[in-house]
Write an enzyme that holds these catalytic residues in place. Structure first.
Site, mmCIF file in Angstrom:
data_model
loop_
_atom_site.group_PDB
_atom_site.id
_atom_site.type_symbol
_atom_site.label_atom_id
_atom_site.label_comp_id
_atom_site.label_asym_id
_atom_site.label_seq_id
_atom_site.Cartn_x
_atom_site.Cartn_y
_atom_site.Cartn_z
ATOM 1 N N ARG A 18 0.803 -1.215 0.000
ATOM 2 C CA ARG A 18 0.000 0.000 0.000
ATOM 3 C C ARG A 18 0.840 1.271 0.000
ATOM 4 O O ARG A 18 0.333 2.361 -0.266
ATOM 5 C CB ARG A 18 -0.957 -0.009 1.199
ATOM 6 C CG ARG A 18 -2.200 -0.849 0.963
ATOM 7 C CD ARG A 18 -3.169 -0.729 2.122
ATOM 8 N NE ARG A 18 -2.807 -1.589 3.236
ATOM 9 C CZ ARG A 18 -3.413 -1.560 4.418
ATOM 10 N NH1 ARG A 18 -4.384 -0.697 4.650
ATOM 11 N NH2 ARG A 18 -3.040 -2.391 5.373
ATOM 12 N N ASP A 108 6.629 -1.574 11.555
ATOM 13 C CA ASP A 108 5.968 -0.395 11.006
ATOM 14 C C ASP A 108 5.126 0.340 12.048
ATOM 15 O O ASP A 108 4.211 1.084 11.712
ATOM 16 C CB ASP A 108 5.099 -0.778 9.808
ATOM 17 C CG ASP A 108 4.011 -1.792 10.172
ATOM 18 O OD1 ASP A 108 3.931 -2.185 11.352
ATOM 19 O OD2 ASP A 108 3.245 -2.184 9.273
ATOM 20 N N GLY A 145 -6.812 -4.878 12.840
ATOM 21 C CA GLY A 145 -7.427 -6.037 13.451
ATOM 22 C C GLY A 145 -8.198 -5.641 14.702
ATOM 23 O O GLY A 145 -7.811 -4.712 15.411
ATOM 24 N N ARG A 338 27.926 24.179 2.182
ATOM 25 C CA ARG A 338 28.034 22.776 1.794
ATOM 26 C C ARG A 338 29.033 22.032 2.673
ATOM 27 O O ARG A 338 29.719 22.616 3.520
ATOM 28 C CB ARG A 338 28.403 22.684 0.316
ATOM 29 C CG ARG A 338 27.329 23.235 -0.605
ATOM 30 C CD ARG A 338 27.853 23.511 -2.002
ATOM 31 N NE ARG A 338 28.411 22.311 -2.610
ATOM 32 C CZ ARG A 338 29.132 22.314 -3.734
ATOM 33 N NH1 ARG A 338 29.377 23.481 -4.355
ATOM 34 N NH2 ARG A 338 29.603 21.195 -4.229
ATOM 35 N N LYS A 356 32.128 25.672 0.297
ATOM 36 C CA LYS A 356 32.255 24.223 0.196
ATOM 37 C C LYS A 356 33.686 23.822 0.545
ATOM 38 O O LYS A 356 34.646 24.395 0.043
ATOM 39 C CB LYS A 356 31.893 23.778 -1.233
ATOM 40 C CG LYS A 356 31.866 22.273 -1.456
ATOM 41 C CD LYS A 356 33.197 21.710 -1.952
ATOM 42 C CE LYS A 356 33.577 22.216 -3.305
ATOM 43 N NZ LYS A 356 34.835 21.535 -3.793
ATOM 44 N N ALA A 428 40.196 46.285 -6.603
ATOM 45 C CA ALA A 428 38.888 45.943 -7.154
ATOM 46 C C ALA A 428 39.051 45.344 -8.551
ATOM 47 O O ALA A 428 39.877 45.797 -9.354
ATOM 48 C CB ALA A 428 37.998 47.179 -7.216
#
Length: 485
Positions: A18, A108, A145, A338, A356, A428
């Site tokens: 399911r 489950d 059940g 990261r 990173k 710059a």
């Protein structure tokens, strides 16, 4: 919560059709763990002598996951289907001289905690029952059940929803799929199971009926909170279980001294660690092994995965994975941090910055519009807006090293491998391709050359050419009038 003479069997063999998923049902995740991981985490807390996991569907994937839990024994279910067959095989795998209680859990049913199961075991032993079933009362028991009680109030039998009559389906006491059995009674009764039901399966629930027919006592312990008994059979139930678990986690941290401004939009994995006086603002997700130290503020609109956040740090409107943020550091808004990033004490990763695999030292700042990848940055460095570490040459990654007290100008490209010595400056727009000595100023400035009339000649008929012509004519007229005067 050590329970002597206890074996635990976790049922994790089902396909979970399911869920309509390539992922086995018990491996779907909520709160930072797969469903079966929550069950095993609880089982560990009970201190059982034996923990068995019965597997079949996607056997290797499930085994890979559950093998990370110490002391787990794998039991393979054969071609015979059903929970009864699963427990038969698990009981056969127990030590021959084991004569204690067998606690059966479903892989489950992730919301059960050790306190609820300890209470179930204690009630079972106090009643001297042959079996005790954990039940719950639901307003809508569809799919579960049903517990059918006898005239004496004991459990007469358990009937699966698909096999139940209309009268039985009207019962709202459901079977939570959790049982405690005496091992001797199981060994005696399991061989008598028959697959005479709609699914042609060996049902563990039939053990209850057989025990009752033999005159044995079967009890049912009704869960105080019905939600702990909720199983997961489809994606809707998965999200419901995730929300219940998250509410529980959020409340626990609030009671531990964490301010969570909007619990409805805050998601915290069960594996996260928070210190007192942490503040969590709306729309924040804390995932995996994330650790947040005292006084830190996280959010709003922030996701941290497997990160470490130091005292009094502030991270807002940012996304970070496998990163370490030092005390009193600041991140965001709109930063993308990261794996492998380390930000030192008092450091800053600012607006629209991506980093990173980089170490950024104490007091150093990457304020805005920059990419820092594969870099080692010393203390009290300031990178000007739009500074880029060009770390990739289309084949290999290279490292940029920036020593203490370096200041770069705006719009710099640092072409790795390159080193900027302590105290160095850059102008710059500089493109830095060679190492810069300590204290030096690095410039890459070419003389500016203006080509007069280029737009009118090469873009004739455009708005730009017309504007340029009008401006030129105005300048010429002004110059002429000045000369005449």
């Amino acid at each position: 919560m050590m329970h002597e003479n206890l074996a635990i069997v976790v049922l994790a063999a089902g396909a979970g059709t399911r869920m309509k998923s390539k992922t086995p049902k018990v491996l779907h995740r909520i709160g930072g763990r797969p469903l079966v991981g929550h069950v095993l985490h609880t089982a560990e807390a009970l201190g059982a002598q034996v923990i068995e996991v019965v597997v079949r569907h996607e056997r290797d994937r499930v085994v890979e996951t559950v093998s990370g839990f110490p002391g787990v024994t794998i039991v393979d279910q054969d071609e015979l289907p059903g929970t009864g067959r699963a427990v038969q095989l698990a009981v056969d795998a127990l030590p021959g001289d084991f004569d204690g209680d067998v606690l059966v859990l479903s892989g489950d049913v992730p919301l059960l905690d050790a306190d609820a199961l300890s209470a179930l075991i204690a009630e079972h032993r106090a009643a001297r029952a042959e079996a005790t079933v954990l039940s719950a009362t639901l307003d809508d028991a569809t799919g579960y059940g049903r517990i059918v009680r006898g005239a004496d109030g004991g459990v007469e039998r358990i009937v699966e929803h698909r096999d139940a009559s209309d009268e039985e389906r009207a019962i709202n006491e459901i079977n939570a799929g959790v049982y405690v059995f005496r091992a001797a009674g199981l060994r005696e009764t399991l061989p008598r199971l028959a697959a005479d039901n709609a699914q042609s399966e060996l049902y563990l629930t039939d053990v209850v009926r057989l025990l009752r027919e033999a005159g044995r006592a079967v009890a049912a312990s009704v869960a105080a909170d019905a939600r702990v008994a909720l199983g997961v059979n489809d994606r809707a139930q998965l999200s419901e279980a995730a929300r219940i678990l998250n509410d529980r986690i959020v409340r626990r941290w609030q009671l531990e001294g964490v301010t969570i401004q909007d619990p409805a939009t805050t998601w915290i994995d069960d594996t996260v660690t928070l210190a007192p006086d942490v503040t969590i603002l709306p729309n924040t997700h804390l995932v995996g092994a994330t650790i947040v130290a005292e006084g830190a503020t996280i959010g709003p609109d922030t996701s941290l995965t497997d990160c470490e956040v130091g005292e009094d740090a502030v991270i807002r409107r940012s996304d970070a994975t496998l990163a370490v943020f030092g005390p009193r550091s600041t991140v965001g808004p709109f930063a993308y941090v990261r794996a492998g990033t380390t930000l030192g004490e008092g450091g800053k990763i600012g607006t629209f910055v991506e980093s990173k695999n980089s170490q950024i030292g104490d007091g150093s700042k990457v304020p805005h519009l920059s990419y820092v990848g594969d870099a080692t940055i010393g203390k009290h460095v300031n990178l000007g807006a739009s500074t880029i570490t060009a770390n990739y040459d289309d084949v290999n990654k290279h490292r940029t090293v920036i020593e203490d007290h370096v200041h770069t100008g705006t719009h710099n490209d640092l072409v790795a491998p390159v080193r900027l010595g302590a105290g160095a400056k850059t102008g710059a727009g500089a493109v830095i391709r060679k190492d810069v000595p300590a204290g030096a100023l690095a410039l890459s400035v070419a003389p500016q050359r203006n080509v007069a009339g280029w737009v009118e000649t090469n873009r004739a008929g455009t708005a730009a050419a017309d504007a340029a012509r009008e401006a030129r004519e105005t300048e010429e007229a002004a110059r002429g009038a000045e000369e005449e005067g």
